[in-house]
Design a protein around this motif. Structure first.
Motif, PDB file in Angstrom:
ATOM      1  N   ALA A  76       0.828  -1.204   0.000  1.00 11.03           N
ATOM      2  CA  ALA A  76       0.000   0.000   0.000  1.00 11.03           C
ATOM      3  C   ALA A  76       0.867   1.260   0.000  1.00 11.03           C
ATOM      4  CB  ALA A  76      -0.936  -0.005   1.210  1.00 11.03           C
ATOM      5  N   ALA A  77       1.979   1.212   0.723  1.00 12.28           N
ATOM      6  CA  ALA A  77       2.892   2.358   0.749  1.00 12.28           C
ATOM      7  C   ALA A  77       3.470   2.625  -0.638  1.00 12.28           C
ATOM      8  CB  ALA A  77       4.011   2.111   1.759  1.00 12.28           C
ATOM      9  N   ILE A  78       3.898   1.576  -1.312  1.00 13.01           N
ATOM     10  CA  ILE A  78       4.454   1.739  -2.656  1.00 13.01           C
ATOM     11  C   ILE A  78       3.417   2.341  -3.594  1.00 13.01           C
ATOM     12  CG2 ILE A  78       5.216   0.457  -4.703  1.00 13.01           C
ATOM     13  CD1 ILE A  78       6.668  -1.449  -2.770  1.00 13.01           C
ATOM     14  N   GLN A  79       2.205   1.846  -3.537  1.00 13.51           N
ATOM     15  CA  GLN A  79       1.153   2.353  -4.421  1.00 13.51           C
ATOM     16  C   GLN A  79       0.948   3.847  -4.224  1.00 13.51           C
ATOM     17  OE1 GLN A  79      -2.644   0.425  -3.974  1.00 13.51           O
ATOM     18  NE2 GLN A  79      -3.649   1.732  -5.467  1.00 13.51           N
ATOM     19  N   GLU A  80       0.878   4.284  -2.972  1.00 15.07           N
ATOM     20  CA  GLU A  80       0.625   5.704  -2.705  1.00 15.07           C
ATOM     21  C   GLU A  80       1.824   6.572  -3.063  1.00 15.07           C
ATOM     22  OE1 GLU A  80      -2.172   7.146  -1.976  1.00 15.07           O
ATOM     23  OE2 GLU A  80      -3.223   5.210  -1.958  1.00 15.07           O
ATOM     24  N   CYS A  81       3.033   6.090  -2.786  1.00 17.81           N
ATOM     25  CA  CYS A  81       4.207   6.892  -3.137  1.00 17.81           C
ATOM     26  C   CYS A  81       4.401   6.952  -4.647  1.00 17.81           C
ATOM     27  CB  CYS A  81       5.450   6.334  -2.443  1.00 17.81           C
ATOM     28  SG  CYS A  81       5.849   7.191  -0.893  1.00 17.81           S
ATOM     29  N   GLU A  82       4.065   5.878  -5.350  1.00 16.34           N
ATOM     30  CA  GLU A  82       4.136   5.933  -6.810  1.00 16.34           C
ATOM     31  C   GLU A  82       3.145   6.944  -7.365  1.00 16.34           C
ATOM     32  OE1 GLU A  82       5.766   1.476  -8.055  1.00 16.34           O
ATOM     33  OE2 GLU A  82       3.606   1.865  -8.025  1.00 16.34           O
ATOM     34  N   LEU A  83       1.950   7.001  -6.777  1.00 17.48           N
ATOM     35  CA  LEU A  83       0.975   8.000  -7.208  1.00 17.48           C
ATOM     36  C   LEU A  83       1.495   9.412  -6.929  1.00 17.48           C
ATOM     37  CD1 LEU A  83      -2.357   6.340  -6.017  1.00 17.48           C
ATOM     38  CD2 LEU A  83      -1.736   6.865  -8.384  1.00 17.48           C
ATOM     39  N   ALA A  84       2.067   9.608  -5.746  1.00 17.46           N
ATOM     40  CA  ALA A  84       2.610  10.924  -5.407  1.00 17.46           C
ATOM     41  C   ALA A  84       3.726  11.314  -6.367  1.00 17.46           C
ATOM     42  CB  ALA A  84       3.124  10.911  -3.966  1.00 17.46           C
ATOM     43  N   ALA A  85       4.593  10.355  -6.693  1.00 18.08           N
ATOM     44  CA  ALA A  85       5.715  10.644  -7.585  1.00 18.08           C
ATOM     45  C   ALA A  85       5.245  10.934  -9.005  1.00 18.08           C
ATOM     46  CB  ALA A  85       6.691   9.475  -7.580  1.00 18.08           C
ATOM     47  N   LEU A  98       9.542   6.774  -1.447  1.00 18.38           N
ATOM     48  CA  LEU A  98       9.306   5.688  -2.401  1.00 18.38           C
ATOM     49  C   LEU A  98      10.441   4.677  -2.324  1.00 18.38           C
ATOM     50  CD1 LEU A  98       7.720   4.423  -4.725  1.00 18.38           C
ATOM     51  CD2 LEU A  98       8.904   5.973  -6.302  1.00 18.38           C
ATOM     52  N   GLY A  99      11.670   5.159  -2.259  1.00 24.67           N
ATOM     53  CA  GLY A  99      12.807   4.262  -2.114  1.00 24.67           C
ATOM     54  C   GLY A  99      12.735   3.447  -0.838  1.00 24.67           C
TER      55      GLY A  99
END
Length: 323
Positions: A76-85, A98-99
């Motif tokens: 879930a963290a990856i999904q949200e950080c990818e959206l933010a990026a 994201l890293g």
């Protein structure tokens, strides 16, 4: 009259836009405050409400990524950080988080999956530093990656040394810390100790003392470790996450459990709480310490406090059920 009326409508619309923008900024600030306090359930609810109205709010996605990251929910963290990026590709902090999210997933993945994720970790950290050469947290993360990761995924001690050289003029203490990590990786403990000591002298920050204390703990030098930890605790005027690090090292050494308990309680009552040491995790840590001290009733209260802040944090739920 028609022109004047239309002009009034334009003014009203412009005012509404300004008010809306101010409200969104206030909501972002409130969500971040909740995250720093460890109240991730409340932060999650607020951020979901914000994103339902403004799905393109990159900062809200980044904060939600951190909410999930704090609870060790890496997908879930990856999904949200990818959206933010994707919505704000020039944000250094988003790339850094994201890293970190990729790194968390890699640490639990099978070797084949971890290999691909490690490359993403490196790219995200390098991008974070490229976007903001003064993002020292991203530099620290990148340096640790270079030290720990094999060359095939972009690691390497030569890269770490080059980064330490870049950090030296402005971030001397962190540069010496990275040089200490490099020396430790090379099994050169004499140089590692000297570099950790230089990191302390360069800034005399709580974190530098704690790093030195952890080095001594790993080298089975408990007296020196305790001396460094005490100096770090004394230097920590803000009562921030360094207190939690010091308590963790004391617990690992099986030394001064009462001091460790006091440090954890002091942090939990401090206004300097942050997601560097999420409060709900500290409640679990304190509960575990109290369990080992033979105080199950107090431990149960700490586990319950953790669940009240982060109902989806699995270790807190398990600890509460078993207490």
């Amino acid at each position: 009259m028609v022109f004047k009326t239309n002009l009034n409508y334009i003014r009203i619309a412009f005012l509404l836009v300004l008010l809306s923008g101010g409200r969104l900024l206030a909501d972002d600030a409130q969500a971040n405050a909740l995250l720093q306090q460890g109240r991730v359930d409340e932060a999650h609810t607020l951020l979901q409400t914000m994103l339902s109205a403004q799905p393109g709010n990159a900062l809200a996605h980044q904060l939600l990524c951190r909410v999930y990251y704090a609870q060790e929910m890496e997908d879930a963290a990856i999904q949200e950080c990818e959206l933010a990026a994707s919505q704000d590709p020039s944000n250094s902090n988003t790339q850094m988080w994201l890293g970190r999210a990729y790194g968390m997933k890699a640490s639990h993945a099978n070797p084949l999956v971890a290999f691909g994720l490690a490359r993403k970790v490196r790219y995200a950290f390098e991008r974070a530093v490229q976007l903001d050469p003064e993002n020292v947290q991203a530099m620290n993360d990148l340096g640790e990656f270079y030290v720990d990761a094999p060359a095939i995924v972009g690691g390497g001690l030569d890269k770490a040394r080059a980064l330490a050289s870049r950090m030296q003029p402005q971030f001397s203490s962190q540069s010496h810390r990275l040089l200490a990590l490099i020396a430790s990786e090379n099994k050169d403990m004499t140089t590692a100790e000297a570099e950790f000591q230089k990191a302390v002298l360069a800034g005399r920050t709580p974190s530098a003392y704690i790093d030195l204390g952890q080095f001594y703990q790993r080298q089975n030098q408990p007296d020196k470790a305790l001396e460094a930890l005490k100096a770090g605790i004394d230097a920590d005027r803000r009562k921030d996450a360094s207190l939690v690090d010091a308590a963790s090292i004391l617990t690992a050494m099986n030394r001064s459990p009462q001091t460790a308990e006091s440090l954890l309680r002091e942090y939990l009552s401090s206004p300097a709480r942050s997601d560097d040491a999420p409060a709900f995790k500290v409640h679990v840590q304190l509960g575990n310490l109290l369990t080992h001290q033979g105080d199950p009733a107090s431990a149960h209260r700490e586990y319950a406090a953790a669940v009240a802040l982060a109902s989806n944090y699995a270790p807190a739920r398990r600890s509460l059920q078993g207490s």
